[in-house]
Design an enzyme around this catalytic site. Structure first.
Site, PDB file in Angstrom:
ATOM      1  N   HIS A 483       0.833  -1.205   0.000  1.00  8.06           N
ATOM      2  CA  HIS A 483       0.000   0.000   0.000  1.00  8.06           C
ATOM      3  C   HIS A 483       0.874   1.264   0.000  1.00  8.06           C
ATOM      4  CE1 HIS A 483      -3.622   2.373   1.348  1.00  8.06           C
ATOM      5  NE2 HIS A 483      -2.655   3.175   1.760  1.00  8.06           N
ATOM      6  N   GLU A 484       1.792   1.320   0.956  1.00 10.48           N
ATOM      7  CA  GLU A 484       2.614   2.529   1.073  1.00 10.48           C
ATOM      8  C   GLU A 484       3.542   2.693  -0.135  1.00 10.48           C
ATOM      9  OE1 GLU A 484       1.673   4.640   3.089  1.00 10.48           O
ATOM     10  OE2 GLU A 484       0.446   3.347   4.371  1.00 10.48           O
ATOM     11  N   HIS A 487       1.644   4.436  -2.794  1.00 10.95           N
ATOM     12  CA  HIS A 487       1.720   5.896  -2.616  1.00 10.95           C
ATOM     13  C   HIS A 487       3.081   6.394  -3.101  1.00 10.95           C
ATOM     14  CE1 HIS A 487      -1.964   6.699  -0.453  1.00 10.95           C
ATOM     15  NE2 HIS A 487      -1.655   5.939   0.581  1.00 10.95           N
ATOM     16  N   HIS A 490       3.170   6.711  -6.730  1.00 15.91           N
ATOM     17  CA  HIS A 490       2.379   7.883  -7.108  1.00 15.91           C
ATOM     18  C   HIS A 490       3.214   9.156  -6.924  1.00 15.91           C
ATOM     19  CE1 HIS A 490      -1.742  10.095  -6.582  1.00 15.91           C
ATOM     20  NE2 HIS A 490      -1.334  10.150  -7.821  1.00 15.91           N
TER      21      HIS A 490
HETATM   22 ZN   LIG Z   1      -2.917   5.191   2.134  1.00 15.03          ZN
END
Ligand SMILES: [Zn+2]
Length: 692
Positions: A483-484, A487, A490
């Site tokens: 998940h991180e 990010h 991104h």
């Molecule tokens: Zn998040």
């Protein structure tokens, strides 16, 4: 303008001191990274003071430019200004969260009001706003690129939403409201913390009987430290309460813990938060009216992908209704099992305990055994391999980069052709000075205007291994790792020209899409099987993997009803247009839950009296964003499944180009549509949660 700040001249240290401060002046470090090896805590505040003074001076120069406003001398100039401040702030806030030593906490407290003052001055500066507004009115005739046009619109919107376009008296009132709201948020948070501490539960040895040894020994140590040796201390926090409620056989003890956790902020004492809630909601209603919005929710969502409260509510109710059906089925399973235990009236403090028994009966999963197949190093390999298969990126460890704490690893991320993309700092292990949870932040955002390359940081709280042993993670922690890093991608892949449109600077209901969609690849059997190996190098047994994946949909009725009841009440509360004089948050909450049919055995994930997200955390009328992003990540990953290849090169290229690269250079709905060919529906989310 405030005069209590020292002037730039006063805050400029003498030359010798200035050159001794590694934060000031050019950084002669590899890749221009923060010189963490030379920064000492006392360097931050003088560097902040200088950078704030410089930012203020640059902003005033733009506002008072005698030349007529142009895109270059106003909007682009604003993008170029305040760069020293971003550099110092990003360097500092990285360590403020990851290494919150008393020295760093003291700096943060001193700096916060100075930053708030600068932001208020800039956003309410009428000369500056006049220039932005003039350009905004002329935008069709300025010959702007689509990205420049977006930047102008976003800049204008930021001023308008801060109240810059209002008449003088309304502007003054909005500023006063904002200040009161900020103070109320702080008061809410402080009362909550005080009430949480006041609700510490001390249990006896008999009450913790049957609890896993690690939980019991941690609680014994905490009680000892609190001066009550021989007892067991459980603070009224989620991280203490949930594992206890899942594992503790003693029903009366479960009730004690549940009550302490559930009634935070709602006790008959000085820490009751109902007055703050009422005032916060009233002020938000007043501000929305001043801004010309129908309700606070309308005001907030005007700056989101969902755009209107009704669009958000449509999704929430579309998920809530089937979740409630499933939750009632789960309740019957739990009642059947509890009855065997002689419990005929299942209560909220019973749910997790019996659900865990249903789970272990049905899936025969032993967390500790699963972990033996989940070494952190293997999961990191899986994470980088996924990136390579999707986007052609590779990771290469750099040992020449100074990190801010021991154990932080730095990787250079390269494109398929070997070109350097950016730097990735991985701070995965828990430390006493690290705040709980997991997060990503940017030290430097990529942008064409200043030719800067990205530096991103990931933080997590994985338990460090004993000396000489492998670090092991749970599936949950592995998902968080992915998940991180989503990010992080991104933050690194953005091709935006302007810094303020780059990377993760997107609306709250879109920012979790690039991270959540990336989580899906860890549970792909091809990825997990290749990297989930025990100490002997054997892959996870097929039956274990299958159970692990199947168990993902377990108890989702309960979780979904908990989460969505909080989201729905947040939205409904902020759609009110007035509060009755005798408004009582507790009574209002109870009436709403009755109307929604939320089973009392489940309740809300965050009750209003302690709903920090919406009263103290910037998520008012925005808690729906988690569900909104989940609808997108489930639907988005479905595109790969439909293609029959979870690494489909064409789709991966589209995901990169239309989602990870665009930042805030266009409306997020447009980005999603460009990737998926249509807007998301809730179907895939319902399927993933096993609600369909
Ligand atoms: Zn998040």
């Amino acid at each position: 303008m405030s005069t209590s700040l020292p002037s730039a001249a006063q805050s400029t240290p003498p030359r010798a001191e200035q050159s001794a401060n590694p934060l000031i002046g050019a950084w002669s470090t590899p890749d221009g990274v923060p010189p963490y090896d030379r920064i000492r805590p006392e360097h931050y505040e003088p560097a902040f003071d200088l950078a704030i003074a410089a930012a203020r001076e640059q902003s005033q120069r733009i506002a008072n430019d005698p030349a007529a406003p142009t895109f270059e001398n106003t909007i682009e100039a604003m993008e170029r200004s305040g760069r020293e401040l971003s550099r110092v702030a990003n360097t500092f806030f990285t360590v403020a969260s990851a290494d919150a030593t008393p020295a760093n906490q003291a700096i943060q407290k001193n700096i916060a009001p100075k930053l708030a003052r600068l932001s208020n001055e800039t956003m309410l500066d009428q000369a500056l706003f006049q220039r932005v507004d003039t350009l905004y009115q002329q935008r069709a005739d300025l010959g702007l690129t689509p990205e420049q046009n977006r930047l102008l619109e976003q800049t204008h919107k930021r001023f308008v939403r801060a109240g810059a376009a209002l008449p003088a008296d309304a502007r003054t009132r909005v500023a006063a409201i904002n200040e009161e709201l900020a103070n109320l948020g702080v008061a809410f948070g402080q009362k909550l913390l005080a009430d949480q501490k006041a609700n510490d539960v001390f249990l006896s040895a008999a009450e913790v009987e049957g609890l896993p040894a690690d939980q019991a020994s941690a609680a014994a140590a905490a009680a000892e430290a609190a001066g009550k040796p021989g007892q067991y201390l459980f603070p009224a926090t989620r991280s203490a309460a949930e594992p206890f409620l899942t594992a503790a056989p003693n029903r009366d003890a479960r009730e004690k813990i549940w009550r302490a956790f559930t009634f935070r902020g709602d006790n008959d004492n000085a820490n009751n938060t109902s007055a703050e809630i009422k005032r916060l909601v009233e002020l938000r209603i007043e501000r929305a009216k001043l801004m010309g919005a129908a309700t606070h929710a309308d005001f907030v969502l005007a700056d989101s992908m969902a755009k209107t409260p009704s669009a958000a509510m449509e999704l929430l109710m579309g998920v809530y209704t089937p979740a409630l059906v499933r939750a009632n089925e789960e309740l019957r399973d739990i009642q059947a099992l509890a009855a065997k235990d002689g419990v005929t009236d299942v209560q909220p403090w019973d749910w997790r305990y019996y659900a865990e028994q249903v789970r272990s009966e049905r899936f025969a999963l032993d967390e500790a055994q699963v972990k033996q197949y989940m070494p952190l190093d293997g999961i990191v390999e899986a994470m980088f391999e996924t990136t390579q298969k999707l986007f052609g990126l590779t990771a290469h460890e750099r040992t020449d980069i100074p990190a801010y704490a021991d154990g932080v690893r730095v990787f250079e991320i390269r494109e398929a052709d070997g070109r350097k993309l950016g730097l990735f700092y991985a701070d995965w292990f828990a430390r006493p000075t690290k705040r709980p949870g997991a997060w990503m932040n940017s030290v430097r955002v990529p942008n064409g205007l200043l030719g800067e390359t990205p530096i991103v940081v990931n933080n997590q709280n994985i338990t460090p291994p004993a000396a000489g042993e492998r670090a092991l993670v749970s599936l949950d922690e592995a998902q968080t790792l992915f998940h991180e890093f989503g990010h992080g991608l991104h933050g690194m892949l953005s091709t935006a020209h302007y810094p303020s449109l780059s990377g993760t600077a997107v609306s709250r209901d879109f920012v979790e899409f690039p991270s959540q969609v990336y989580e899906h690849w860890i549970t792909e059997p091809t990825i997990l099987q290749a990297h989930a190996r025990n100490a002997e190098g054997e892959p996870m047994p097929a039956e274990m993997l299958e159970s692990l994946l199947k168990a993902q949909t377990f108890n989702q009725g309960f979780f979904t009803v908990q989460q969505l009841s909080s989201a729905i009440l947040d939205m409904r509360l902020h759609q009110l247009t007035a509060l009755p004089a005798d408004f009582d948050a507790g009574k209002w909450e109870a009436a709403q839950l009755r109307e929604l049919g939320v089973p009392e055995e489940i309740g809300m994930r965050h009750r209003l009296p302690h709903f920090s997200h919406i009263f103290d955390g910037g998520y008012s009328a925005s808690y729906y964003a988690y569900t909104w992003a989940e609808a997108m990540d489930a639907d988005g990953f479905d595109a790969f499944k439909e293609a029959g290849n979870v690494f489909d090169p064409e789709l991966a290229a589209k995901l990169r180009r239309e989602v990870y690269e665009v930042g805030n250079t266009r409306d997020p709905a447009e980005s999603y549509r460009a990737f998926r060919g249509r807007m998301p529906t809730a179907d895939a989310l319902l399927r993933n949660r096993g609600l369909k």
